[in-house]
Design an enzyme around this catalytic site. Structure first.
Site, PDB file in Angstrom:
ATOM      1  N   GLY A   1       0.827  -1.196   0.000  1.00 13.46           N
ATOM      2  CA  GLY A   1       0.000   0.000   0.000  1.00 13.46           C
ATOM      3  C   GLY A   1       0.865   1.250   0.000  1.00 13.46           C
TER       4      GLY A   1
ATOM      5  CD  GLN B   1       3.067   5.776   2.772  1.00 10.78           C
ATOM      6  OE1 GLN B   1       2.106   5.212   2.273  1.00 10.78           O
ATOM      7  NE2 GLN B   1       4.117   5.125   3.252  1.00 10.78           N
TER       8      GLN B   1
ATOM      9  CB  CYS C   1       5.019   2.253   7.444  1.00 13.18           C
ATOM     10  SG  CYS C   1       4.486   3.762   6.630  1.00 13.18           S
ATOM     11  CG  LEU C   2       6.644   1.350   1.403  1.00  9.12           C
ATOM     12  CD1 LEU C   2       5.878   1.621   0.108  1.00  9.12           C
ATOM     13  CD2 LEU C   2       7.906   0.550   1.120  1.00  9.12           C
TER      14      LEU C   2
ATOM     15  CG  HIS D   1      -0.890   0.917   7.105  1.00  9.22           C
ATOM     16  ND1 HIS D   1       0.000   0.496   8.069  1.00  9.22           N
ATOM     17  CD2 HIS D   1      -0.193   1.777   6.318  1.00  9.22           C
ATOM     18  CE1 HIS D   1       1.182   1.084   7.861  1.00  9.22           C
ATOM     19  NE2 HIS D   1       1.076   1.855   6.798  1.00  9.22           N
ATOM     20  CD  GLU D   2      -1.204   2.432   2.624  1.00  9.52           C
ATOM     21  OE1 GLU D   2      -0.837   3.621   2.501  1.00  9.52           O
ATOM     22  OE2 GLU D   2      -0.424   1.530   2.983  1.00  9.52           O
TER      23      GLU D   2
ATOM     24  CG  HIS E   1      -0.154   6.594   5.602  1.00 13.15           C
ATOM     25  ND1 HIS E   1       0.897   7.152   6.306  1.00 13.15           N
ATOM     26  CD2 HIS E   1       0.218   5.317   5.351  1.00 13.15           C
ATOM     27  CE1 HIS E   1       1.845   6.252   6.484  1.00 13.15           C
ATOM     28  NE2 HIS E   1       1.458   5.123   5.912  1.00 13.15           N
TER      29      HIS E   1
END
Length: 185
Positions: free
Chosen positions: A60, A65, A110-111, A153-154, A157
């Site tokens: 994701g 991000q 997480c990225l 999760h996304e 963000h």
């Protein structure tokens, strides 16, 4: 092409800022951004491309991000039946959810977070969500397991929330009421 250098890291103020609703039709730039986000995930899961460009694997990616305050994210993963779920969600919302919760027993990653943050992240086990496609079509989708976790999760963000905000600070591995772990095979 989105590379790791384009993904902002924890501490950057955009990650703590609520993203703005998008309007349709999307601009050419927003369409390209959506396609690039999804392509990053596809590329990051291809071992040859990931190695060639130094990409961390992801399922994701939210616009926050990549330092864009637009309410959209991309997901690319397999659902509980092993079928490919690949989408860009614009102006996503959870319209209903289960009472039962779940969490990844190995924790979330997480990225935008370059460190391991141990602990359980409580999520709804099942959700029904609505979002728009890049063409402005409204979609309604039911998700369980990992796709439901990734969607939440996304969505966090887009609201300026990081996954570790949901971990119990006193006891990161405390049992979560009405929850069962979800383990990836």
């Amino acid at each position: 092409m989105i590379l790791m250098e384009h993904i902002i890291r924890e501490g950057h103020p955009t990650l703590r800022t609520r993203a703005e609703e998008m309007t349709f039709p999307l601009t050419a730039g927003d369409r390209q951004l959506a396609e690039n986000m999804l392509q990053y995930l596809i590329n990051s899961q291809n071992p040859e491309i990931a190695e060639q460009y130094g990409l961390r694997g992801g399922i994701g990616l939210a616009a926050n991000q990549i330092n864009s305050l637009k309410r959209m994210f991309a997901l690319h993963l397999e659902d509980e039946k092993g079928e490919q779920l690949s989408l860009v969600a614009i102006n996503p919302k959870i319209v209903s959810h289960s009472v039962e919760k779940t969490y990844l027993s190995g924790g979330e990653g997480c990225l935008s977070v370059d460190r391991n943050v141990p602990g359980y992240v409580p999520r709804y086990a099942r959700i029904t969500a609505k979002f728009f496609t890049i063409d402005g079509e409204e979609q309604k989708i039911r998700l369980i397991g990992l796709p439901a976790i990734a969607f939440q999760h996304e969505l966090d963000h887009l609201n300026g929330v990081m996954f570790y905000d949901r971990i119990n600070e006193e006891d990161p591995f405390a049992s979560i009421p009405d929850a069962a772990p979800f383990d990836r095979e």
